[in-house]
Design a protein around this motif. Structure first.
Motif, PDB file in Angstrom:
ATOM      1  N   LEU A   1      25.490   1.702  -2.372  1.00 14.79           N
ATOM      2  CA  LEU A   1      24.377   2.429  -1.784  1.00 14.79           C
ATOM      3  C   LEU A   1      24.041   1.922  -0.389  1.00 14.79           C
ATOM      4  N   ALA A   2      24.174   0.605  -0.168  1.00 13.63           N
ATOM      5  CA  ALA A   2      23.841   0.042   1.143  1.00 13.63           C
ATOM      6  C   ALA A   2      24.691   0.670   2.241  1.00 13.63           C
ATOM      7  N   LYS A   3      25.966   0.876   1.967  1.00 15.90           N
ATOM      8  CA  LYS A   3      26.855   1.487   2.954  1.00 15.90           C
ATOM      9  C   LYS A   3      26.529   2.959   3.150  1.00 15.90           C
ATOM     10  N   GLN A   4      26.157   3.643   2.067  1.00 18.45           N
ATOM     11  CA  GLN A   4      25.753   5.034   2.190  1.00 18.45           C
ATOM     12  C   GLN A   4      24.465   5.168   3.001  1.00 18.45           C
TER      13      GLN A   4
ATOM     14  N   GLU B   1       0.818  -1.216   0.000  1.00 14.71           N
ATOM     15  CA  GLU B   1       0.000   0.000   0.000  1.00 14.71           C
ATOM     16  C   GLU B   1       0.852   1.268   0.000  1.00 14.71           C
ATOM     17  N   GLY B   2       1.998   1.212   0.680  1.00 16.69           N
ATOM     18  CA  GLY B   2       2.815   2.403   0.816  1.00 16.69           C
ATOM     19  C   GLY B   2       3.922   2.545  -0.199  1.00 16.69           C
ATOM     20  N   PHE B   3       4.075   1.558  -1.080  1.00 12.33           N
ATOM     21  CA  PHE B   3       5.223   1.572  -1.983  1.00 12.33           C
ATOM     22  C   PHE B   3       5.151   2.689  -3.023  1.00 12.33           C
ATOM     23  N   HIS B   4       3.976   3.304  -3.177  1.00 10.60           N
ATOM     24  CA  HIS B   4       3.860   4.381  -4.162  1.00 10.60           C
ATOM     25  C   HIS B   4       4.847   5.511  -3.874  1.00 10.60           C
ATOM     26  N   LYS B   5       5.212   5.680  -2.593  1.00  8.11           N
ATOM     27  CA  LYS B   5       6.199   6.718  -2.255  1.00  8.11           C
ATOM     28  C   LYS B   5       7.526   6.473  -2.964  1.00  8.11           C
ATOM     29  N   LEU B   6       7.894   5.202  -3.055  1.00  9.71           N
ATOM     30  CA  LEU B   6       9.146   4.855  -3.730  1.00  9.71           C
ATOM     31  C   LEU B   6       8.952   4.738  -5.235  1.00  9.71           C
ATOM     32  N   ALA B   7       7.804   4.226  -5.640  1.00  2.38           N
ATOM     33  CA  ALA B   7       7.542   4.111  -7.084  1.00  2.38           C
ATOM     34  C   ALA B   7       7.608   5.480  -7.753  1.00  2.38           C
ATOM     35  N   ASP B   8       7.137   6.499  -7.036  1.00  3.27           N
ATOM     36  CA  ASP B   8       7.196   7.860  -7.588  1.00  3.27           C
ATOM     37  C   ASP B   8       8.635   8.333  -7.785  1.00  3.27           C
ATOM     38  N   LYS B   9       9.571   7.703  -7.086  1.00  2.00           N
ATOM     39  CA  LYS B   9      10.989   8.064  -7.194  1.00  2.00           C
ATOM     40  C   LYS B   9      11.759   7.112  -8.108  1.00  2.00           C
ATOM     41  N   GLY B  10      11.038   6.195  -8.759  1.00  2.00           N
ATOM     42  CA  GLY B  10      11.683   5.301  -9.705  1.00  2.00           C
ATOM     43  C   GLY B  10      12.021   3.923  -9.188  1.00  2.00           C
ATOM     44  N   TRP B  11      11.638   3.617  -7.942  1.00  3.66           N
ATOM     45  CA  TRP B  11      11.861   2.274  -7.396  1.00  3.66           C
ATOM     46  C   TRP B  11      10.791   1.319  -7.917  1.00  3.66           C
ATOM     47  N   SER B  12      11.094   0.012  -7.902  1.00  2.54           N
ATOM     48  CA  SER B  12      10.138  -1.022  -8.307  1.00  2.54           C
ATOM     49  C   SER B  12      10.060  -2.097  -7.229  1.00  2.54           C
TER      50      SER B  12
ATOM     51  N   LEU C   1      13.927   6.254   2.391  1.00  3.43           N
ATOM     52  CA  LEU C   1      14.393   5.821   1.079  1.00  3.43           C
ATOM     53  C   LEU C   1      13.952   6.800  -0.010  1.00  3.43           C
ATOM     54  N   ALA C   2      12.752   7.344   0.124  1.00  3.44           N
ATOM     55  CA  ALA C   2      12.270   8.299  -0.875  1.00  3.44           C
ATOM     56  C   ALA C   2      13.095   9.580  -0.855  1.00  3.44           C
ATOM     57  N   ALA C   3      13.600   9.950   0.315  1.00  8.57           N
ATOM     58  CA  ALA C   3      14.392  11.179   0.442  1.00  8.57           C
ATOM     59  C   ALA C   3      15.866  10.966   0.115  1.00  8.57           C
ATOM     60  N   PHE C   4      16.278   9.712   0.001  1.00  5.28           N
ATOM     61  CA  PHE C   4      17.703   9.408  -0.175  1.00  5.28           C
ATOM     62  C   PHE C   4      18.202   9.826  -1.556  1.00  5.28           C
ATOM     63  N   GLN C   5      19.325  10.490  -1.559  1.00  2.00           N
ATOM     64  CA  GLN C   5      20.031  10.815  -2.795  1.00  2.00           C
ATOM     65  C   GLN C   5      21.480  10.374  -2.627  1.00  2.00           C
TER      66      GLN C   5
ATOM     67  N   VAL D   1      13.298  -5.330  -3.920  1.00  2.00           N
ATOM     68  CA  VAL D   1      13.044  -4.084  -4.635  1.00  2.00           C
ATOM     69  C   VAL D   1      14.193  -3.755  -5.582  1.00  2.00           C
ATOM     70  N   GLU D   2      13.884  -2.909  -6.558  1.00  2.00           N
ATOM     71  CA  GLU D   2      14.884  -2.411  -7.492  1.00  2.00           C
ATOM     72  C   GLU D   2      14.982  -0.898  -7.337  1.00  2.00           C
ATOM     73  N   HIS D   3      16.207  -0.397  -7.232  1.00  2.00           N
ATOM     74  CA  HIS D   3      16.423   1.038  -7.054  1.00  2.00           C
ATOM     75  C   HIS D   3      16.707   1.708  -8.402  1.00  2.00           C
ATOM     76  N   PRO D   4      16.585   3.037  -8.483  1.00  2.00           N
ATOM     77  CA  PRO D   4      16.733   3.741  -9.765  1.00  2.00           C
ATOM     78  C   PRO D   4      18.100   4.389  -9.992  1.00  2.00           C
ATOM     79  N   PHE D   5      19.066   4.141  -9.110  1.00  3.41           N
ATOM     80  CA  PHE D   5      20.299   4.918  -9.149  1.00  3.41           C
ATOM     81  C   PHE D   5      21.383   4.252 -10.005  1.00  3.41           C
ATOM     82  N   GLU D   6      22.390   5.027 -10.375  1.00  2.00           N
ATOM     83  CA  GLU D   6      23.489   4.504 -11.180  1.00  2.00           C
ATOM     84  C   GLU D   6      24.440   3.659 -10.354  1.00  2.00           C
ATOM     85  N   GLN D   7      24.619   4.001  -9.104  1.00  2.00           N
ATOM     86  CA  GLN D   7      25.565   3.267  -8.263  1.00  2.00           C
ATOM     87  C   GLN D   7      25.051   1.862  -7.951  1.00  2.00           C
ATOM     88  N   SER D   8      25.998   0.990  -7.633  1.00  2.00           N
ATOM     89  CA  SER D   8      25.672  -0.376  -7.248  1.00  2.00           C
ATOM     90  C   SER D   8      24.963  -0.391  -5.896  1.00  2.00           C
TER      91      SER D   8
END
Length: 395
Positions: free
Chosen positions: A335-338, A302-313, A384-388, A324-331
């Motif tokens: 990202l996990a360590k960041q 129900e809440g995943f739309h917050k991430l889907a709006d940011k390009g997550w799947s 996660l939605a705020a993460f850059q 889940v799948e993230h939308p970023f260029e980095q591995s």
């Protein structure tokens, strides 16, 4: 090279090292979704049964039968028979020191060095680690976009060295529940080629489907092909007591008994006493635990739309896991360590569930939500939605 040098460091051990020296601000405490292990204590009645046994039962402190206590084997055989609508006897059940040992015993009874086992990827990393340490080749079976393994694709991977096919359902790490038809197709494939089907159902108590998830135990010759694995750790919060189980043929258990006798002699008595008390007394309580986990699954969806709006799947969700799948260029490993440092989030990258060099894992994460409620899931998604990601980190 030693057998342990042949494999990688446990992802759980490695990820805990990322926390060393990190201080989390009071307004942003750590959200740990790295491990699928309940952190609460077992119910009081179960704890009392174990305490009474520790104080009053001599055999609670002695060596026991290698394949486990008769009362636990009998109770589990009855429970499996009832749940799956089949026929399982005490003689077809063995108790192990956790479900990881059940898998290890199964492989030891089936394989020699140089043999092969087909295993879907993303895979459960401890399965891969044990195959590595045993000198057994893990043959990756890549799942489809729906995270489901394909029996026809598996058939193409069978060679004269193949000894078994492994399935985990509900799946770790992907969370998906394999339909009964897929499970049956893999069973038929294994039987046709004289292979074992190792079916790890550690999370079956949290399956969203009512009733039996498959019909394999209704087959009168199920034990000639099926090796069914189970864990009491998740159902009754007995993780530290290490109680798992195997259902298979008496002849296979005879071979496994040699391995288990050499490794641990017998499962720990107090954990077994707790497990049999749980089977006899906690079914209503366990139904409530299942309801809570299913509610958390619903909160993810129900809440995943917050991430889907940011390009997550959202690739898969069920039992204790979302994949889940993230939308970023980095591995995802970078990202996990960041995320630990910048968002106070600990979760495992998909690279830890894939063969070395498989690039698809670099886009994926596993979220283990056993210990985060609806509010925790909402907070996780907000972070996660705020993460850059930091741009000065490479792949």
């Amino acid at each position: 090279m030693s057998s342990t040098e042949a494999t990688f460091c446990s992802p759980i051990v490695e990820s805990r090292r990322w926390l060393e020296g990190v201080t989390f601000p009071s307004n942003r405490p750590l959200i740990n979704v790295s491990q699928a292990a309940p952190t609460a204590m077992p119910p009081e009645g179960l704890r009392q049964a174990m305490a009474d046994a520790a104080l009053n039962q001599v055999d609670a402190h002695l060596y026991g039968a290698v394949l486990g206590r008769d009362d636990l084997r009998d109770a589990l055989a009855s429970q499996i028979s009832s749940h799956y609508g089949g026929s399982v006897s005490k003689a077809q059940v063995g108790i192990t020191s956790g479900c990881n040992q059940a898998f290890a015993a199964s492989i030891a009874s089936l394989c020699a060095e140089g043999d092969e086992v087909i295993i879907p990827v993303p895979w459960y990393f401890n399965h891969k680690m044990w195959l590595d340490m045993s000198g057994v080749a893990a043959v990756p079976l890549h799942v489809g976009p729906d995270m489901m393994p394909d029996p026809d694709a598996a058939a193409a991977l069978i060679t004269p060295r193949t000894r078994a096919i492994v399935l985990v359902t509900p799946n770790n790490p992907c969370g998906v529940e394999y339909p009964a038809g897929i499970v049956r197709a893999f069973f038929d494939l294994a039987r046709a080629h004289g292979l074992a089907l190792i079916l790890d159902e550690t999370y079956r108590d949290f399956d969203s489907r009512d009733g039996a998830p498959h019909d394999l135990f209704k087959d009168v010759a199920w034990d000639k092909t099926l090796i069914h694995l189970y864990s009491f750790s998740k159902a009754y919060r007995l993780t530290g007591h290490r109680v798992g189980a195997i259902a298979s043929s008496e002849s296979k258990l005879f071979e496994m008994e040699k391995f288990l006798d050499t490794l641990t002699i017998c499962p720990a008595q107090l954990g077994q006493i707790g497990a049999v008390w749980g089977l006899r007394n906690l079914q209503d309580w366990l139904a409530g635990e299942r309801h809570e986990i299913l509610d958390r699954k619903a909160a993810i969806e129900e809440g995943f739309h917050k991430l889907a709006d940011k390009g997550w799947s959202l690739l898969g969700c069920g039992a204790y896991f979302a994949y889940v799948e993230h939308p970023f260029e980095q591995s995802s490993e970078t990202l996990a360590k960041q995320l630990v440092q910048e968002s106070s989030v600990l979760m495992l990258p998909g690279t830890m569930f894939m063969p070395s060099g498989d690039t698809s894992g670099a886009r994926q994460f596993r979220i283990a939500f056993a210990n985060v409620d609806r509010a925790g899931i909402e907070a996780l998604f907000d972070r996660l939605a705020a993460f850059q990601p930091s741009q000065n980190h490479g792949q």
